[in-house]
Design an enzyme around this catalytic site. Structure first.
Site, PDB file in Angstrom:
ATOM      1  CG  ASP A   1     -21.414   6.784 -12.945  1.00 37.47           C
ATOM      2  OD1 ASP A   1     -20.675   6.184 -12.153  1.00 37.47           O
ATOM      3  OD2 ASP A   1     -21.040   7.128 -14.094  1.00 37.47           O
TER       4      ASP A   1
ATOM      5  N   GLY B   1     -22.699  11.359 -17.544  1.00 33.63           N
ATOM      6  CA  GLY B   1     -22.696  12.321 -16.448  1.00 33.63           C
ATOM      7  C   GLY B   1     -22.208  11.677 -15.161  1.00 33.63           C
TER       8      GLY B   1
ATOM      9  CG  ASP C   1     -19.680  10.653 -19.007  1.00 36.05           C
ATOM     10  OD1 ASP C   1     -19.652  10.039 -17.919  1.00 36.05           O
ATOM     11  OD2 ASP C   1     -20.721  11.094 -19.530  1.00 36.05           O
ATOM     12  CB  VAL C   2     -16.470   6.002 -16.796  1.00 37.54           C
ATOM     13  CG1 VAL C   2     -16.504   4.482 -16.793  1.00 37.54           C
ATOM     14  CG2 VAL C   2     -15.031   6.511 -16.784  1.00 37.54           C
TER      15      VAL C   2
ATOM     16  CB  SER D   1      -5.165   2.101  -2.540  1.00 38.59           C
ATOM     17  OG  SER D   1      -5.120   0.755  -2.951  1.00 38.59           O
TER      18      SER D   1
ATOM     19  CD  GLU E   1      -2.763   1.347   0.138  1.00 36.55           C
ATOM     20  OE1 GLU E   1      -2.649   2.338  -0.615  1.00 36.55           O
ATOM     21  OE2 GLU E   1      -3.591   0.447  -0.047  1.00 36.55           O
TER      22      GLU E   1
ATOM     23  CG  ASP F   1      -0.786   5.188  -1.139  1.00 34.73           C
ATOM     24  OD1 ASP F   1      -1.525   4.834  -2.078  1.00 34.73           O
ATOM     25  OD2 ASP F   1      -1.130   5.127   0.062  1.00 34.73           O
TER      26      ASP F   1
END
Length: 553
Positions: free
Chosen positions: A533, A531, A512-513, A467, A266, A270
């Site tokens: 979601d 838009g 836009d996914v 993450s 992790e 990062d």
């Protein structure tokens, strides 16, 4: 003739007696704090009692003042249409506004001292007061019992079993006591090997049109906070640079707190991605230890609030289920987020890795939103993925998203959420699963599957999770901050009012996914749609277009 049953002296004595009993009953009254959170998460196993002389730390969240004023300033400096947009306060001004009253601090200190506690710590202007004491004293003061709990990943901590309470006159001075009830949620970084995807900094920079842009402003900074023993290795980081982003070889990281070994996936993820997407920007690795019953998240919040030169952006891959928390707790954390936003600090959180199901997906009969992902005062990052042969982003099924059961829908997203419900009405889960009037999340999204990191000097592909997405999106925000600082403007601070306004004014700032979903609780969850979601938010960033507009606000 028989005289009166009582003379006046007897009556006065009896009256005083009953008044004394009444006063004692008031003094003896106790108030249960954080009710309704007595069950520990299933990932933790209850073990034996702490020995009476074991030292524990209690963190008293002292009630702060002028929170309505703080909230008003928070929105006025964050709303692009406001005449006060980015007119941030100094840390001193914030402390003057909201720090607990002196009598609150004194009363809590005196109560602890009267009960034999001498190790009391309160930093100037802090909203938290810490006290170290033997378990038998803590159990007497809180009327609870402390046990050890172990996590299946090997972590161990101490928490109270059952409820806890304080005398009424002390309970009215605090929001809650940290290190007693709340369990940290540990998201194991998912590594799927072999992985067909191989996402690295070059791919991200090309896909999100960052190209060769790097930071230039000496005023810019960013940070990745870490909890529960997550560390990074500088040799791994330099190897990652050599393999994937040679321009950063030799970059030094400012470390706050412990950074031991072995390196964690992790922490490595990062630091490796925020410094290669948000490249050439001063970066802090902010590590907060977990010892016995301490709450590292609260410790981090207090530390940031005490740091005058804190980084202007935090990317946080941390979260927990809302249903394991209390309204008092989340409201207090919300105030801490607003304090940092008012000084111009941006905070982004991962939306979670379990779709709509939370960390206990197998037994949920309602969707389980996560916190701080549901906070209306932070920016939440969901996850996307990309096909092997078709280079188009779709929603990652792991992407946490939905609607808060604590927080109402903030005004900056109301029109977007209403549009989603209208246009997706034939493709929604049963309304019994979620609170349609709650704060919707995530706000934005980025790649969350197939990342490659370096651990022990070896490339490790197949890393998944929001993450991955959070330091990616955060690095892009840091580059936008850099552009503003280069042009004499202030950093962006709390992003959400700007992001939703930017999407409204310039939808080409986002990809836009529109396909994919986030299943959980034996449902398909929510579906991505045109838009905003509750799977991918407003979509993923297109840096080149964002940069062309960001100086207009």
């Amino acid at each position: 003739v028989r005289g009166p049953l009582f003379d006046m002296n007897s009556f006065s004595t009896l009256l005083l007696f009953f008044l004394s009993l009444f006063a004692l009953s008031i003094l003896a009254e106790r108030i249960t704090l954080e009710p309704g959170t007595n069950a520990h998460p299933k990932a933790w196993t209850k073990e034996g009692r702490l020995t009476p002389e074991t030292t524990v730390k209690l963190t008293f969240a002292l009630k702060q003042k002028n929170l309505d004023q703080l909230r008003s300033i928070f929105y006025s400096v964050s709303e692009p249409s406001s005449p006060s947009y980015t007119d941030y306060l100094t840390l001193h001004q914030i402390h003057e506004l909201v720090s607990p009253k002196e009598e609150v601090i004194t009363k809590v200190k005196n109560w602890l001292s009267e009960n034999g506690v001498s190790a009391i710590h309160h930093k100037l202007n802090s909203g938290f007061l810490s006290a170290f004491m033997p378990v038998h004293v803590a159990e007497r003061l809180l009327e609870c019992q402390f046990y050890y709990y172990s996590h299946y990943l090997g972590h161990k901590l101490a928490r109270a079993s059952g409820s806890y309470s304080l005398p009424a006159e002390i309970a009215e001075l605090v929001d809650f006591v940290g290190g007693v009830k709340k369990f940290p949620i540990i998201y194991p970084t998912k590594i799927n090997r072999p992985s067909a995807l191989y996402i690295d900094p070059s791919f991200i920079r090309k896909q999100y049109k960052v190209n060769d842009v790097v930071g230039k402003s000496p005023l810019n900074s960013q940070s990745v906070p870490q909890f529960i023993g997550q560390y990074y290795s500088d040799s791994d980081l330099q190897e990652f640079y050599r393999l994937f982003f040679s321009q950063s070889v030799g970059q030094k990281i400012k470390v706050v707190g412990p950074n031991g070994s072995p390196p964690g996936a992790e922490a490595s993820l990062d630091i490796q991605y925020i410094t290669t997407v948000g490249a050439n920007i001063t970066t802090w690795f902010w590590s907060t230890p977990t010892i016995a019953n301490q709450d590292p998240f609260l410790d981090w919040l207090e530390a940031v609030d005490q740091t005058s030169d804190a980084p202007i952006l935090f990317s946080v891959s941390y979260g927990e289920d809302e249903n394991g928390l209390t309204l008092d707790y989340v409201n207090r954390v919300e105030a801490e987020f607003q304090k940092q936003a008012v000084r111009g600090i941006t905070i982004l959180f991962a939306s979670g890795d379990s779709g709509v199901g939370g960390t206990d997906d197998n037994s949920c009969t309602q969707f389980v939103p996560g916190f701080p992902a549901t906070s209306p005062s932070v920016t939440t990052v969901g996850g996307t993925t990309v096909g092997l042969f078709v280079n188009v982003e779709t929603a990652a099924s792991l992407s946490g998203g939905g609607f808060s059961n604590f927080f109402p829908q903030p005004s900056y997203q109301t029109n977007f959420v209403n549009k989603y419900f209208t246009e997706a009405k034939n493709n929604l889960p049963s309304s019994s699963y979620y609170n349609a009037s709650g704060r919707g999340y995530p706000d934005v999204a980025a790649f969350a599957e197939g990342f490659v990191i370096v651990i022990d000097r070896i490339p490790v592909p197949g890393v998944d999770g929001t993450s991955c997405a959070t330091p990616t999106f955060s690095g892009i925000v840091s580059l936008l901050n850099d552009l503003r600082l280069q042009n004499g403007k202030r950093p962006l601070g709390f992003l959400n009012p700007l992001l939703y306004r930017l999407n409204q004014d310039h939808p080409d700032a986002f990809f836009d996914v529109v396909s994919g979903n986030n299943p959980g609780c034996d449902t398909n969850g929510f579906s991505a749609a045109p838009g905003w979601d509750p799977v991918t938010g407003l979509g993923s960033p297109i840096y080149q277009n964002m940069a062309s507009y960001i100086l207009d606000y």
